[in-house]
Design an enzyme around this catalytic site. Sequence first.
Site, PDB file in Angstrom:
ATOM      1  N   LEU A   1       0.853  -1.197   0.000  1.00 33.26           N
ATOM      2  CA  LEU A   1       0.000   0.000   0.000  1.00 33.26           C
ATOM      3  C   LEU A   1       0.885   1.242   0.000  1.00 33.26           C
ATOM      4  CD1 LEU A   1      -2.940   1.081   0.373  1.00 33.26           C
ATOM      5  CD2 LEU A   1      -2.429   1.187   2.812  1.00 33.26           C
TER       6      LEU A   1
ATOM      7  N   HIS B   1       6.235   1.767  11.828  1.00 37.59           N
ATOM      8  CA  HIS B   1       6.952   2.933  11.305  1.00 37.59           C
ATOM      9  C   HIS B   1       5.986   4.126  11.313  1.00 37.59           C
ATOM     10  CE1 HIS B   1       9.070   5.378   8.317  1.00 37.59           C
ATOM     11  NE2 HIS B   1      10.105   4.565   8.455  1.00 37.59           N
TER      12      HIS B   1
HETATM   13  C1  LIG Z   1      -0.956   4.339   3.898  1.00 38.75           C
HETATM   14  C2  LIG Z   1      -1.320   5.528   3.032  1.00 38.75           C
HETATM   15  C3  LIG Z   1      -1.656   5.053   1.640  1.00 38.75           C
HETATM   16  C4  LIG Z   1      -2.592   6.207   3.624  1.00 38.75           C
HETATM   17  O1  LIG Z   1      -2.856   7.397   2.935  1.00 38.75           O
HETATM   18  P1  LIG Z   1      -3.109   8.773   3.720  1.00 38.75           P
HETATM   19  O2  LIG Z   1      -1.920   9.027   4.589  1.00 38.75           O
HETATM   20  O3  LIG Z   1      -3.495   9.815   2.742  1.00 38.75           O
HETATM   21  O4  LIG Z   1      -4.384   8.380   4.609  1.00 38.75           O
HETATM   22  P2  LIG Z   1      -5.247   9.304   5.592  1.00 38.75           P
HETATM   23  O5  LIG Z   1      -6.667   9.190   5.130  1.00 38.75           O
HETATM   24  O6  LIG Z   1      -4.638  10.659   5.755  1.00 38.75           O
HETATM   25  O7  LIG Z   1      -5.075   8.552   6.972  1.00 38.75           O
HETATM   26  C5  LIG Z   1      -5.762   7.398   7.271  1.00 38.75           C
HETATM   27  C6  LIG Z   1      -6.165   7.465   8.736  1.00 38.75           C
HETATM   28  O8  LIG Z   1      -4.967   7.521   9.545  1.00 38.75           O
HETATM   29  C7  LIG Z   1      -5.000   8.681  10.373  1.00 38.75           C
HETATM   30  N1  LIG Z   1      -3.624   9.143  10.561  1.00 38.75           N
HETATM   31  C8  LIG Z   1      -2.898   9.917   9.757  1.00 38.75           C
HETATM   32  N2  LIG Z   1      -1.677  10.116  10.258  1.00 38.75           N
HETATM   33  C9  LIG Z   1      -1.625   9.422  11.431  1.00 38.75           C
HETATM   34  C10 LIG Z   1      -0.637   9.199  12.412  1.00 38.75           C
HETATM   35  N3  LIG Z   1       0.555   9.722  12.304  1.00 38.75           N
HETATM   36  N4  LIG Z   1      -0.952   8.426  13.480  1.00 38.75           N
HETATM   37  C11 LIG Z   1      -2.172   7.855  13.584  1.00 38.75           C
HETATM   38  N5  LIG Z   1      -3.151   8.018  12.666  1.00 38.75           N
HETATM   39  C12 LIG Z   1      -2.879   8.787  11.617  1.00 38.75           C
HETATM   40  C13 LIG Z   1      -5.882   9.664   9.628  1.00 38.75           C
HETATM   41  O9  LIG Z   1      -6.431  10.623  10.503  1.00 38.75           O
HETATM   42  C14 LIG Z   1      -6.952   8.729   9.068  1.00 38.75           C
HETATM   43  O10 LIG Z   1      -7.875   8.367  10.067  1.00 38.75           O
HETATM   44  P3  LIG Z   1      -9.405   8.925  10.033  1.00 38.75           P
HETATM   45  O11 LIG Z   1      -9.991   8.366   8.787  1.00 38.75           O
HETATM   46  O12 LIG Z   1     -10.025   8.366  11.277  1.00 38.75           O
HETATM   47  O13 LIG Z   1      -9.274  10.421  10.004  1.00 38.75           O
HETATM   48  C15 LIG Z   1      -0.159   6.569   3.023  1.00 38.75           C
HETATM   49  O14 LIG Z   1      -0.019   7.129   4.327  1.00 38.75           O
HETATM   50  C16 LIG Z   1       1.155   5.976   2.580  1.00 38.75           C
HETATM   51  O15 LIG Z   1       1.402   5.779   1.381  1.00 38.75           O
HETATM   52  N6  LIG Z   1       2.075   5.732   3.546  1.00 38.75           N
HETATM   53  C17 LIG Z   1       3.481   5.360   3.267  1.00 38.75           C
HETATM   54  C18 LIG Z   1       3.614   3.945   2.843  1.00 38.75           C
HETATM   55  C19 LIG Z   1       3.345   2.949   3.930  1.00 38.75           C
HETATM   56  O16 LIG Z   1       3.928   3.006   5.007  1.00 38.75           O
HETATM   57  N7  LIG Z   1       2.435   2.008   3.596  1.00 38.75           N
HETATM   58  C20 LIG Z   1       2.084   0.904   4.484  1.00 38.75           C
HETATM   59  C21 LIG Z   1       3.182  -0.133   4.483  1.00 38.75           C
HETATM   60  S1  LIG Z   1       2.620  -1.606   5.258  1.00 38.75           S
HETATM   61  C22 LIG Z   1       1.733  -2.385   4.027  1.00 38.75           C
HETATM   62  O17 LIG Z   1       1.791  -2.065   2.879  1.00 38.75           O
HETATM   63  C23 LIG Z   1       0.797  -3.462   4.493  1.00 38.75           C
HETATM   64  C24 LIG Z   1      -0.513  -2.864   4.901  1.00 38.75           C
HETATM   65  C25 LIG Z   1      -1.522  -2.700   3.779  1.00 38.75           C
HETATM   66  O18 LIG Z   1      -1.258  -3.123   2.636  1.00 38.75           O
HETATM   67  O19 LIG Z   1      -2.636  -2.169   4.052  1.00 38.75           O
END
Ligand SMILES: CC(C)(COP(=O)(O)OP(=O)(O)OC[C@H]1O[C@@H](n2cnc3c(N)ncnc32)[C@H](O)[C@@H]1OP(=O)(O)O)[C@@H](O)C(=O)NCCC(=O)NCCSC(=O)CCC(=O)O
Length: 341
Positions: free
Chosen positions: A128, A232
Amino acid sequence: MLVIRPITSRDLVALLRIAEESGVGFTSLPVNEERLAAKIAHSEASFALSDSQCQSGEQGYLLVLEDTDTGEVVGTTALEARVGQTDAFWHYHLGSAVHSSPSLGVHKELKTLSLCNDYSGVSELCTLFLSESHRQGYNGKLLSKCRFMFLAEFRDRFSDVVIAEMRGVSDAQGKSPFWSWLQEHFFDMEFPQADYLSGLGKKTFIAELMPRHPIYVDMLPQAAQAVIGQVHDKTRPALKLLKAEGFRWRGYVDVFDAGPTVECDIDHIKAIRESERLEVAIGDASEGVQTMIATTHIQQFRCTLAQACHRKGDLVIDQATADALGVKAGDWVRAIAFEKE
Ligand SMILES: CC(C)(COP(=O)(O)OP(=O)(O)OC[C@H]1O[C@@H](n2cnc3c(N)ncnc32)[C@H](O)[C@@H]1OP(=O)(O)O)[C@@H](O)C(=O)NCCC(=O)NCCSC(=O)CCC(=O)O
């Protein structure tokens, strides 16, 4: 419009860029063109199979998020049908051992980490990633949750249990406190290299070199103990999205960085329970609500977020949404509202 679709060989350059952007510890996307091309080919082959050809469970489905206005790929998301079918799938399980001597009045409950293959054969959500430029609105949710539409529609291709291995703690240089301890005693390689080899599918070194006996957690350095089951920073949103769907941590952690693996029974996943199959109607949807809509043919799988009016048995969407999904009036879609009507 942002649309999720199966990856194709034309997306290799974009996937390579995403692999670079995702950084160390994102095991499933190693920065290796040959490996990524093989992943794409494997996905294309998996999509091409009929349900009855999927008995082996070795299929992997890699999807991309495309901005149809620019043609740019801005994210990835994936599902593995059944892990550990061709090579062993390893975890540490956090358990406990009680050392008790009533005669001496000593009772110690100690945490242990035991190497296991308990998740062999389950389905996995993985890979993701959303480009930073697009981390806004419902984009992250769409990318994570579209997989539940896929699981619901193509249920027979997947197991009853679904897991996700969350990225564990490592610093900007790719140094993992948990790995540092393993490296010192059992391996002669840095975490990025171990993670990279694992991402390439070269995992036999895990069985060959990992400590085979249970590890007493109290005997690990504090820094290593502190990250067991922790994610992370950049992965916190991904974990929050899965927890909201019913995923829970049952004590399983990654063998390299000790990041948590979360699980849920497929039938308990919220979006699977609450999504509905509806017939498409084309019309004015401006009064509707933000809805995730997925198509129901695997080879032409598309998923997007659009304004839609939910009526009894059908879903009104506008022509632009229908075009983006490749559907017409009377076709079936699976949908779930992201906002209440
Ligand atoms: C994972 C995504 C795609 C999610 O996209 P966004 O960040 O735009 O999502 P978002 O809607 O802003 O956030 C989703 C929910 O998390 C909350 N949120 C945001 N930042 C937060 C933080 N620091 N701590 C706790 N919660 C947090 C938001 O308020 C929201 O909850 P509310 O809806 O309640 O407001 C992205 O962050 C990303 O690409 N991250 C980097 C890559 C990564 O680490 N991927 C996962 C690796 S692990 C993996 O791939 C396996 C898991 C899997 O495949 O699902």
